[in-house]
Write a protein that holds these residues in place. Structure first.
Motif, mmCIF file in Angstrom:
data_model
loop_
_atom_site.group_PDB
_atom_site.id
_atom_site.type_symbol
_atom_site.label_atom_id
_atom_site.label_comp_id
_atom_site.label_asym_id
_atom_site.label_seq_id
_atom_site.Cartn_x
_atom_site.Cartn_y
_atom_site.Cartn_z
ATOM 1 N N LYS A 61 13.939 55.133 67.826
ATOM 2 C CA LYS A 61 15.310 55.525 67.502
ATOM 3 C C LYS A 61 15.557 56.917 68.063
ATOM 4 O O LYS A 61 14.637 57.730 68.148
ATOM 5 N N SER A 62 16.804 57.202 68.412
ATOM 6 C CA SER A 62 17.181 58.521 68.925
ATOM 7 C C SER A 62 17.624 59.426 67.788
ATOM 8 O O SER A 62 18.262 58.960 66.843
ATOM 9 N N PHE A 63 17.281 60.710 67.883
ATOM 10 C CA PHE A 63 17.681 61.692 66.872
ATOM 11 C C PHE A 63 17.339 63.093 67.383
ATOM 12 O O PHE A 63 16.641 63.250 68.383
ATOM 13 N N LYS A 64 17.823 64.105 66.682
ATOM 14 C CA LYS A 64 17.485 65.495 66.996
ATOM 15 C C LYS A 64 16.327 65.923 66.107
ATOM 16 O O LYS A 64 16.209 65.478 64.973
ATOM 17 N N THR A 65 15.457 66.798 66.657
ATOM 18 C CA THR A 65 14.302 67.259 65.896
ATOM 19 C C THR A 65 14.015 68.734 66.164
ATOM 20 O O THR A 65 14.386 69.256 67.213
#
Length: 159
Positions: A123-127
């Motif tokens: 899944k895509s996300f900011k970290t």
């Protein structure tokens, strides 16, 4: 005499800044498809990742971490589910690492967390966590379904 020296210094500085602004660095690394990746150079290689009956092709970056991973191939591992967005595997010994801090994680990114945890994101996300970029699945469509909700066995091979 001082005015002449001052004019000379200004002319030299102007010429230097003009040349510096207009001259590009042809040796800079150019990311391949994933705009936030940095590699030692712009060459890449391919890897085949098999999950059950699903087969994915990954573009691998040319860096010491990826070279260490590729030296272990073929590799079949049981990856553990984490956070509903990634699978991970703890290697028994460290690999070279050169982590970059935070940013955008994209579905299909293959990374190294610390110096011994292989991570495949689905899944895509900011970290804000730091990872060493190893590569990415070329077409991650179907990746979440292939990985499922729990632990899963993956096979990594040279393509």
């Amino acid at each position: 005499m001082k005015l002449k020296s001052l004019v000379t210094v200004i002319a030299v500085l102007f010429a230097f800044s003009f040349c510096n602004a207009g001259c590009g660095n042809d040796n800079e690394a150019v990311p391949q498809n994933n705009e936030n990746e940095s590699t030692n150079n712009n060459s890449t290689s391919k890897m085949r990742i098999t999950i059950g009956t699903a087969v994915f092709t990954a573009t691998m970056y040319n860096n010491p971490s990826t070279a260490a991973l590729k030296a272990m191939l073929p590799l079949t591992i049981d990856m553990t589910e984490m956070n509903g967005n990634e699978k991970y595997y703890d290697f028994p010994s460290p690999l070279p690492a050169n982590a970059s801090v935070g940013g955008e994680i994209k579905a299909g990114d293959l990374t190294l967390y610390g110096n011994n945890v292989l991570v495949l994101f689905y899944k895509s996300f900011k970290t804000s966590y730091s990872y060493t970029k190893l590569g990415y699945i070329d077409n991650p469509a179907g990746l979440p379904a292939a990985l499922g909700n729990g632990n899963v066995v993956l096979k990594f091979e040279n393509n």
